[in-house]
Scaffold this motif. Sequence first.
Motif, PDB file in Angstrom:
ATOM      1  N   ASP A  62       0.819  -1.213   0.000  1.00 31.53           N
ATOM      2  CA  ASP A  62       0.000   0.000   0.000  1.00 31.53           C
ATOM      3  C   ASP A  62       0.853   1.263   0.000  1.00 31.53           C
ATOM      4  O   ASP A  62       0.429   2.299  -0.513  1.00 31.53           O
ATOM      5  N   ASP A  63       2.057   1.200   0.568  1.00 31.14           N
ATOM      6  CA  ASP A  63       2.931   2.373   0.547  1.00 31.14           C
ATOM      7  C   ASP A  63       3.295   2.748  -0.889  1.00 31.14           C
ATOM      8  O   ASP A  63       3.307   3.933  -1.251  1.00 31.14           O
ATOM      9  N   GLU A  64       3.587   1.741  -1.709  1.00 37.44           N
ATOM     10  CA  GLU A  64       3.908   2.002  -3.117  1.00 37.44           C
ATOM     11  C   GLU A  64       2.703   2.584  -3.846  1.00 37.44           C
ATOM     12  O   GLU A  64       2.817   3.562  -4.600  1.00 37.44           O
ATOM     13  N   LEU A  65       1.547   1.975  -3.624  1.00 39.07           N
ATOM     14  CA  LEU A  65       0.338   2.426  -4.310  1.00 39.07           C
ATOM     15  C   LEU A  65      -0.060   3.824  -3.864  1.00 39.07           C
ATOM     16  O   LEU A  65      -0.483   4.652  -4.675  1.00 39.07           O
ATOM     17  N   LEU A  66       0.088   4.092  -2.567  1.00 36.97           N
ATOM     18  CA  LEU A  66      -0.233   5.425  -2.061  1.00 36.97           C
ATOM     19  C   LEU A  66       0.720   6.459  -2.634  1.00 36.97           C
ATOM     20  O   LEU A  66       0.314   7.581  -2.969  1.00 36.97           O
ATOM     21  N   VAL A  71       1.525  11.142  -6.279  1.00 35.58           N
ATOM     22  CA  VAL A  71       2.186  11.790  -7.420  1.00 35.58           C
ATOM     23  C   VAL A  71       1.150  12.353  -8.388  1.00 35.58           C
ATOM     24  O   VAL A  71       1.231  13.519  -8.806  1.00 35.58           O
ATOM     25  N   VAL A  72       0.161  11.541  -8.753  1.00 33.68           N
ATOM     26  CA  VAL A  72      -0.838  12.015  -9.719  1.00 33.68           C
ATOM     27  C   VAL A  72      -1.769  13.043  -9.083  1.00 33.68           C
ATOM     28  O   VAL A  72      -2.296  13.920  -9.783  1.00 33.68           O
ATOM     29  N   THR A  73      -1.963  12.966  -7.767  1.00 33.33           N
ATOM     30  CA  THR A  73      -2.778  13.974  -7.090  1.00 33.33           C
ATOM     31  C   THR A  73      -2.084  15.330  -7.128  1.00 33.33           C
ATOM     32  O   THR A  73      -2.723  16.365  -7.359  1.00 33.33           O
ATOM     33  N   ASP A  74      -0.772  15.332  -6.918  1.00 34.94           N
ATOM     34  CA  ASP A  74      -0.013  16.588  -7.009  1.00 34.94           C
ATOM     35  C   ASP A  74      -0.107  17.179  -8.414  1.00 34.94           C
ATOM     36  O   ASP A  74      -0.238  18.398  -8.584  1.00 34.94           O
ATOM     37  N   LYS A  75      -0.053  16.315  -9.422  1.00 30.36           N
ATOM     38  CA  LYS A  75      -0.173  16.795 -10.802  1.00 30.36           C
ATOM     39  C   LYS A  75      -1.562  17.367 -11.062  1.00 30.36           C
ATOM     40  O   LYS A  75      -1.717  18.344 -11.805  1.00 30.36           O
ATOM     41  N   LYS A  76      -2.570  16.767 -10.443  1.00 31.11           N
ATOM     42  CA  LYS A  76      -3.926  17.298 -10.591  1.00 31.11           C
ATOM     43  C   LYS A  76      -4.026  18.682  -9.955  1.00 31.11           C
ATOM     44  O   LYS A  76      -4.654  19.592 -10.516  1.00 31.11           O
ATOM     45  N   TYR A  77      -3.407  18.857  -8.783  1.00 23.96           N
ATOM     46  CA  TYR A  77      -3.411  20.171  -8.133  1.00 23.96           C
ATOM     47  C   TYR A  77      -2.734  21.217  -9.017  1.00 23.96           C
ATOM     48  O   TYR A  77      -3.193  22.364  -9.109  1.00 23.96           O
ATOM     49  N   GLN A 167      -8.288   9.621 -10.478  1.00 20.79           N
ATOM     50  CA  GLN A 167      -9.387   8.729 -10.105  1.00 20.79           C
ATOM     51  C   GLN A 167      -9.062   7.278 -10.445  1.00 20.79           C
ATOM     52  O   GLN A 167      -9.402   6.357  -9.696  1.00 20.79           O
ATOM     53  N   ASP A 168      -8.379   7.075 -11.576  1.00 23.64           N
ATOM     54  CA  ASP A 168      -7.969   5.719 -11.955  1.00 23.64           C
ATOM     55  C   ASP A 168      -6.972   5.150 -10.946  1.00 23.64           C
ATOM     56  O   ASP A 168      -7.035   3.956 -10.601  1.00 23.64           O
ATOM     57  N   LYS A 169      -6.048   5.995 -10.486  1.00 19.36           N
ATOM     58  CA  LYS A 169      -5.062   5.530  -9.505  1.00 19.36           C
ATOM     59  C   LYS A 169      -5.723   5.166  -8.183  1.00 19.36           C
ATOM     60  O   LYS A 169      -5.329   4.196  -7.525  1.00 19.36           O
ATOM     61  N   VAL A 170      -6.724   5.945  -7.786  1.00 18.50           N
ATOM     62  CA  VAL A 170      -7.459   5.629  -6.558  1.00 18.50           C
ATOM     63  C   VAL A 170      -8.151   4.277  -6.698  1.00 18.50           C
ATOM     64  O   VAL A 170      -8.098   3.435  -5.794  1.00 18.50           O
ATOM     65  N   ARG A 173      -5.632   1.449  -6.699  1.00 17.60           N
ATOM     66  CA  ARG A 173      -5.151   1.173  -5.341  1.00 17.60           C
ATOM     67  C   ARG A 173      -6.164   0.326  -4.580  1.00 17.60           C
ATOM     68  O   ARG A 173      -5.796  -0.643  -3.903  1.00 17.60           O
ATOM     69  N   ASP A 174      -7.431   0.671  -4.685  1.00 22.68           N
ATOM     70  CA  ASP A 174      -8.469  -0.105  -3.994  1.00 22.68           C
ATOM     71  C   ASP A 174      -8.471  -1.560  -4.464  1.00 22.68           C
ATOM     72  O   ASP A 174      -8.582  -2.490  -3.655  1.00 22.68           O
ATOM     73  N   ILE A 175      -8.345  -1.745  -5.782  1.00 21.08           N
ATOM     74  CA  ILE A 175      -8.358  -3.100  -6.343  1.00 21.08           C
ATOM     75  C   ILE A 175      -7.143  -3.892  -5.868  1.00 21.08           C
ATOM     76  O   ILE A 175      -7.254  -5.056  -5.459  1.00 21.08           O
ATOM     77  N   HIS A 176      -5.962  -3.262  -5.909  1.00 24.89           N
ATOM     78  CA  HIS A 176      -4.742  -3.953  -5.503  1.00 24.89           C
ATOM     79  C   HIS A 176      -4.765  -4.298  -4.014  1.00 24.89           C
ATOM     80  O   HIS A 176      -4.331  -5.384  -3.616  1.00 24.89           O
ATOM     81  N   VAL A 177      -5.256  -3.374  -3.201  1.00 28.53           N
ATOM     82  CA  VAL A 177      -5.322  -3.635  -1.760  1.00 28.53           C
ATOM     83  C   VAL A 177      -6.246  -4.809  -1.480  1.00 28.53           C
ATOM     84  O   VAL A 177      -5.929  -5.703  -0.680  1.00 28.53           O
TER      85      VAL A 177
END
Length: 230
Positions: A62-66, A71-77, A167-170, A173-177
Amino acid sequence: MKKQKVNRKYNFPDADLYQMAMDSIRLAKRDLDKFKSGYQYGGHRLKGYHDRCQRFVEMPDDDELLGDQMVVTDKKYEAAEQLRHAIRSVMTRVRMAFSNRTGRYRKFGTAKMGDMTDAQLLFCGRRVIRVARAQWDFLADTGLNESHLERLAKACQAFELAMNIQQDKVADRDIHVESRIDLGNLIYDELITVCDIGKDIWAETDRAKYDAYCIYESNMEQKRIAKQVP
Protein backbone atom coordinates in the motif's frame (compact mmCIF):
# COMPACT_ATOMS: atom_id res chain seq x y z
CA MET A 1 -25.28 -5.41 -5.28
CA LYS A 2 -22.31 -3.69 -3.66
CA LYS A 3 -19.45 -6.03 -2.84
CA GLN A 4 -18.74 -6.40 0.86
CA LYS A 5 -15.47 -5.03 2.16
CA VAL A 6 -12.73 -7.64 2.45
CA ASN A 7 -11.11 -7.86 5.89
CA ARG A 8 -7.82 -9.40 6.94
CA LYS A 9 -7.99 -12.65 8.86
CA TYR A 10 -4.66 -11.91 10.54
CA ASN A 11 -3.56 -9.00 12.69
CA PHE A 12 0.18 -8.82 12.02
CA PRO A 13 2.21 -7.27 9.19
CA ASP A 14 2.27 -8.83 5.73
CA ALA A 15 6.05 -9.25 6.00
CA ASP A 16 5.57 -11.40 9.11
CA LEU A 17 2.91 -13.47 7.37
CA TYR A 18 5.26 -14.13 4.47
CA GLN A 19 8.13 -15.15 6.74
CA MET A 20 5.90 -17.42 8.81
CA ALA A 21 4.52 -19.03 5.65
CA MET A 22 7.99 -19.66 4.22
CA ASP A 23 9.11 -21.18 7.52
CA SER A 24 6.11 -23.50 7.49
CA ILE A 25 6.88 -24.54 3.90
CA ARG A 26 10.45 -25.39 4.87
CA LEU A 27 9.22 -27.53 7.75
CA ALA A 28 6.55 -29.21 5.63
CA LYS A 29 9.13 -30.14 2.97
CA ARG A 30 11.20 -31.83 5.65
CA ASP A 31 8.16 -33.77 6.87
CA LEU A 32 6.49 -34.23 3.48
CA ASP A 33 6.34 -38.03 3.70
CA LYS A 34 4.31 -37.80 6.89
CA PHE A 35 2.14 -35.04 5.41
CA LYS A 36 1.39 -37.29 2.42
CA SER A 37 0.78 -40.54 4.23
CA GLY A 38 -1.30 -39.29 7.11
CA TYR A 39 -3.07 -36.20 5.79
CA GLN A 40 -3.11 -36.45 1.97
CA TYR A 41 -1.11 -33.23 1.84
CA GLY A 42 1.33 -33.72 -1.03
CA GLY A 43 4.01 -31.84 -2.88
CA HIS A 44 1.59 -30.41 -5.44
CA ARG A 45 -0.43 -28.62 -2.78
CA LEU A 46 2.72 -27.44 -1.05
CA LYS A 47 4.00 -26.02 -4.34
CA GLY A 48 0.73 -24.13 -4.79
CA TYR A 49 1.16 -22.70 -1.30
CA HIS A 50 4.72 -21.64 -2.15
CA ASP A 51 3.62 -20.08 -5.45
CA ARG A 52 0.98 -18.00 -3.66
CA CYS A 53 3.64 -16.77 -1.25
CA GLN A 54 5.84 -15.68 -4.16
CA ARG A 55 2.95 -13.82 -5.80
CA PHE A 56 2.22 -12.19 -2.46
CA VAL A 57 5.73 -10.87 -1.91
CA GLU A 58 5.91 -9.53 -5.48
CA MET A 59 2.67 -7.56 -5.21
CA PRO A 60 3.05 -3.81 -4.62
CA ASP A 61 2.22 -2.89 -1.05
CA ASP A 62 0.00 0.00 0.00
CA ASP A 63 2.93 2.37 0.55
CA GLU A 64 3.91 2.00 -3.12
CA LEU A 65 0.34 2.43 -4.31
CA LEU A 66 -0.23 5.42 -2.06
CA GLY A 67 2.96 7.00 -3.37
CA ASP A 68 1.76 6.62 -6.96
CA GLN A 69 -1.59 8.12 -6.00
CA MET A 70 0.08 11.09 -4.31
CA VAL A 71 2.19 11.79 -7.42
CA VAL A 72 -0.84 12.01 -9.72
CA THR A 73 -2.78 13.97 -7.09
CA ASP A 74 -0.01 16.59 -7.01
CA LYS A 75 -0.17 16.80 -10.80
CA LYS A 76 -3.93 17.30 -10.59
CA TYR A 77 -3.41 20.17 -8.13
CA GLU A 78 -0.93 21.76 -10.55
CA ALA A 79 -3.40 21.41 -13.43
CA ALA A 80 -6.16 22.92 -11.28
CA GLU A 81 -4.02 25.94 -10.48
CA GLN A 82 -3.17 26.42 -14.15
CA LEU A 83 -6.89 26.29 -14.96
CA ARG A 84 -7.69 28.88 -12.29
CA HIS A 85 -4.98 31.13 -13.68
CA ALA A 86 -6.39 30.82 -17.20
CA ILE A 87 -9.89 31.64 -15.91
CA ARG A 88 -8.61 34.67 -13.98
CA SER A 89 -6.79 35.90 -17.07
CA VAL A 90 -10.07 35.94 -18.99
CA MET A 91 -12.03 37.43 -16.10
CA THR A 92 -9.53 40.29 -15.69
CA ARG A 93 -10.52 41.40 -19.18
CA VAL A 94 -14.22 40.75 -18.56
CA ARG A 95 -14.11 43.15 -15.58
CA MET A 96 -12.86 45.84 -17.93
CA ALA A 97 -16.21 45.62 -19.74
CA PHE A 98 -18.66 44.68 -16.97
CA SER A 99 -18.94 45.49 -13.28
CA ASN A 100 -18.86 42.41 -11.11
CA ARG A 101 -22.33 43.39 -9.89
CA THR A 102 -23.89 43.08 -13.32
CA GLY A 103 -25.74 40.10 -14.68
CA ARG A 104 -23.40 39.88 -17.66
CA TYR A 105 -20.45 39.41 -15.32
CA ARG A 106 -22.21 36.99 -13.01
CA LYS A 107 -23.14 34.80 -15.96
CA PHE A 108 -19.53 33.63 -15.97
CA GLY A 109 -20.08 32.02 -12.55
CA THR A 110 -16.55 32.44 -11.23
CA ALA A 111 -17.43 33.58 -7.69
CA LYS A 112 -15.68 31.63 -4.91
CA MET A 113 -13.60 29.75 -7.44
CA GLY A 114 -11.16 28.69 -4.72
CA ASP A 115 -13.92 26.76 -2.95
CA MET A 116 -15.06 24.80 -5.99
CA THR A 117 -14.79 21.04 -6.24
CA ASP A 118 -12.82 19.57 -9.13
CA ALA A 119 -16.00 18.97 -11.12
CA GLN A 120 -17.28 22.49 -10.42
CA LEU A 121 -13.96 24.04 -11.45
CA LEU A 122 -13.93 22.13 -14.73
CA PHE A 123 -17.54 23.10 -15.39
CA CYS A 124 -16.68 26.72 -14.58
CA GLY A 125 -13.79 26.80 -17.05
CA ARG A 126 -15.97 25.54 -19.88
CA ARG A 127 -18.77 27.93 -18.96
CA VAL A 128 -16.38 30.89 -19.10
CA ILE A 129 -15.42 29.94 -22.66
CA ARG A 130 -19.05 29.56 -23.71
CA VAL A 131 -20.25 32.80 -22.10
CA ALA A 132 -17.28 34.78 -23.40
CA ARG A 133 -17.97 33.71 -26.96
CA ALA A 134 -21.66 34.56 -26.56
CA GLN A 135 -20.69 38.11 -25.48
CA TRP A 136 -17.83 38.55 -27.91
CA ASP A 137 -19.10 41.88 -29.25
CA PHE A 138 -19.05 43.42 -25.76
CA LEU A 139 -15.53 42.16 -25.00
CA ALA A 140 -13.77 43.15 -28.21
CA ASP A 141 -12.23 46.28 -26.67
CA THR A 142 -10.78 44.49 -23.62
CA GLY A 143 -7.96 42.73 -25.43
CA LEU A 144 -9.66 39.36 -25.07
CA ASN A 145 -9.09 37.21 -28.13
CA GLU A 146 -9.41 33.63 -29.29
CA SER A 147 -5.93 32.72 -28.07
CA HIS A 148 -7.02 33.38 -24.47
CA LEU A 149 -10.00 31.07 -24.87
CA GLU A 150 -7.91 28.41 -26.59
CA ARG A 151 -5.47 28.54 -23.69
CA LEU A 152 -8.38 28.15 -21.28
CA ALA A 153 -9.79 25.24 -23.30
CA LYS A 154 -6.41 23.47 -23.19
CA ALA A 155 -6.22 24.06 -19.44
CA CYS A 156 -9.67 22.46 -19.09
CA GLN A 157 -8.57 19.44 -21.11
CA ALA A 158 -5.36 19.06 -19.10
CA PHE A 159 -7.24 19.31 -15.81
CA GLU A 160 -9.87 16.79 -16.89
CA LEU A 161 -7.13 14.35 -17.92
CA ALA A 162 -5.35 14.84 -14.58
CA MET A 163 -8.65 14.25 -12.76
CA ASN A 164 -9.26 11.01 -14.65
CA ILE A 165 -5.73 9.75 -14.06
CA GLN A 166 -6.01 10.46 -10.35
CA GLN A 167 -9.39 8.73 -10.10
CA ASP A 168 -7.97 5.72 -11.96
CA LYS A 169 -5.06 5.53 -9.50
CA VAL A 170 -7.46 5.63 -6.56
CA ALA A 171 -9.49 2.80 -8.09
CA ASP A 172 -6.33 0.82 -8.92
CA ARG A 173 -5.15 1.17 -5.34
CA ASP A 174 -8.47 -0.11 -3.99
CA ILE A 175 -8.36 -3.10 -6.34
CA HIS A 176 -4.74 -3.95 -5.50
CA VAL A 177 -5.32 -3.63 -1.76
CA GLU A 178 -8.34 -5.93 -1.96
CA SER A 179 -6.43 -8.46 -4.07
CA ARG A 180 -3.54 -8.41 -1.61
CA ILE A 181 -5.89 -8.99 1.33
CA ASP A 182 -7.59 -11.87 -0.51
CA LEU A 183 -4.26 -13.54 -1.24
CA GLY A 184 -2.97 -12.89 2.27
CA ASN A 185 -6.05 -14.54 3.72
CA LEU A 186 -5.52 -17.62 1.53
CA ILE A 187 -1.92 -17.85 2.69
CA TYR A 188 -2.96 -17.41 6.31
CA ASP A 189 -5.52 -20.21 6.04
CA GLU A 190 -2.91 -22.52 4.51
CA LEU A 191 -0.41 -21.53 7.19
CA ILE A 192 -2.84 -22.63 9.88
CA THR A 193 -3.49 -25.92 8.07
CA VAL A 194 0.21 -26.73 7.66
CA CYS A 195 1.04 -25.84 11.25
CA ASP A 196 -1.89 -27.83 12.60
CA ILE A 197 -0.79 -30.89 10.62
CA GLY A 198 2.82 -30.46 11.73
CA LYS A 199 1.85 -30.18 15.38
CA ASP A 200 -0.38 -33.21 15.12
CA ILE A 201 2.46 -35.24 13.60
CA TRP A 202 4.95 -34.44 16.36
CA ALA A 203 2.69 -33.84 19.37
CA GLU A 204 3.58 -37.10 21.11
CA THR A 205 7.02 -37.88 19.72
CA ASP A 206 9.20 -34.78 19.32
CA ARG A 207 8.62 -31.65 21.36
CA ALA A 208 11.20 -29.56 19.47
CA LYS A 209 9.65 -30.32 16.09
CA TYR A 210 6.20 -29.71 17.54
CA ASP A 211 7.29 -26.31 18.83
CA ALA A 212 8.72 -25.42 15.41
CA TYR A 213 5.18 -25.50 14.03
CA CYS A 214 3.83 -23.29 16.83
CA ILE A 215 4.23 -20.08 14.85
CA TYR A 216 2.07 -17.34 16.37
CA GLU A 217 0.06 -20.01 18.09
CA SER A 218 -2.15 -17.47 19.86
CA ASN A 219 -3.50 -16.30 16.49
CA MET A 220 -4.09 -19.88 15.39
CA GLU A 221 -5.90 -20.71 18.59
CA GLN A 222 -8.01 -17.60 18.20
CA LYS A 223 -8.92 -18.67 14.67
CA ARG A 224 -9.73 -22.21 15.77
CA ILE A 225 -11.96 -20.99 18.59
CA ALA A 226 -13.75 -18.64 16.21
CA LYS A 227 -14.52 -21.57 13.90
CA GLN A 228 -15.94 -23.58 16.78
CA VAL A 229 -18.36 -20.88 17.87
CA PRO A 230 -21.82 -21.72 16.43
